[in-house]
Scaffold this motif. Structure first.
Motif, PDB file in Angstrom:
ATOM      1  N   VAL A  38       1.441   3.822  -3.118  1.00  0.00           N
ATOM      2  CA  VAL A  38       0.151   3.170  -3.335  1.00  0.00           C
ATOM      3  C   VAL A  38       0.128   1.756  -2.764  1.00  0.00           C
ATOM      4  O   VAL A  38      -0.867   1.344  -2.163  1.00  0.00           O
ATOM      5  CB  VAL A  38      -0.190   3.154  -4.845  1.00  0.00           C
ATOM      6  N   THR A  39       1.224   1.010  -2.942  1.00  0.00           N
ATOM      7  CA  THR A  39       1.223  -0.402  -2.555  1.00  0.00           C
ATOM      8  C   THR A  39       1.808  -0.680  -1.183  1.00  0.00           C
ATOM      9  O   THR A  39       1.608  -1.758  -0.635  1.00  0.00           O
ATOM     10  CB  THR A  39       2.014  -1.245  -3.570  1.00  0.00           C
ATOM     11  N   GLY A  40       2.583   0.263  -0.650  1.00  0.00           N
ATOM     12  CA  GLY A  40       3.243   0.022   0.627  1.00  0.00           C
ATOM     13  C   GLY A  40       4.593  -0.657   0.480  1.00  0.00           C
ATOM     14  O   GLY A  40       5.221  -1.019   1.473  1.00  0.00           O
ATOM     15  N   CYS A  41       5.047  -0.832  -0.738  1.00  0.00           N
ATOM     16  CA  CYS A  41       6.373  -1.417  -0.982  1.00  0.00           C
ATOM     17  C   CYS A  41       7.433  -0.481  -0.397  1.00  0.00           C
ATOM     18  O   CYS A  41       7.368   0.727  -0.592  1.00  0.00           O
ATOM     19  CB  CYS A  41       6.585  -1.572  -2.491  1.00  0.00           C
ATOM     20  N   PRO A  42       8.421  -1.012   0.323  1.00  0.00           N
ATOM     21  CA  PRO A  42       9.457  -0.140   0.876  1.00  0.00           C
ATOM     22  C   PRO A  42      10.271   0.526  -0.231  1.00  0.00           C
ATOM     23  O   PRO A  42      10.722  -0.135  -1.158  1.00  0.00           O
ATOM     24  CB  PRO A  42      10.341  -1.073   1.700  1.00  0.00           C
TER      25      PRO A  42
END
Length: 63
Positions: A38-42
């Motif tokens: 959802v957030t694009g956090c790796p």
């Protein structure tokens, strides 16, 4: 004892049972994968997973 620079080692202390599930039936790893989607956090960001684990345990893992 764990190394303070090693988020994986700290995670083992914070949440030793990685199979624990919340009220929705999800594990921490499943919640983290969804969070990253959802957030694009790796997904390889161990510090982000540790931060989520800290909040997750305070809410779900009190059993």
């Amino acid at each position: 004892m764990f190394e303070y620079r090693n988020p994986e080692a700290i995670l083992e202390v914070v949440l030793p049972d990685q199979t624990k599930r919340n009220e929705h039936g999800h594990t921490l790893s499943e919640d983290f994968e969804h969070f990253c989607d959802v957030t694009g956090c790796p997904k390889a960001d161990a510090w982000a997973k540790l931060a989520l684990a800290w909040a997750w345990t305070s809410r779900y893992a009190r059993d």
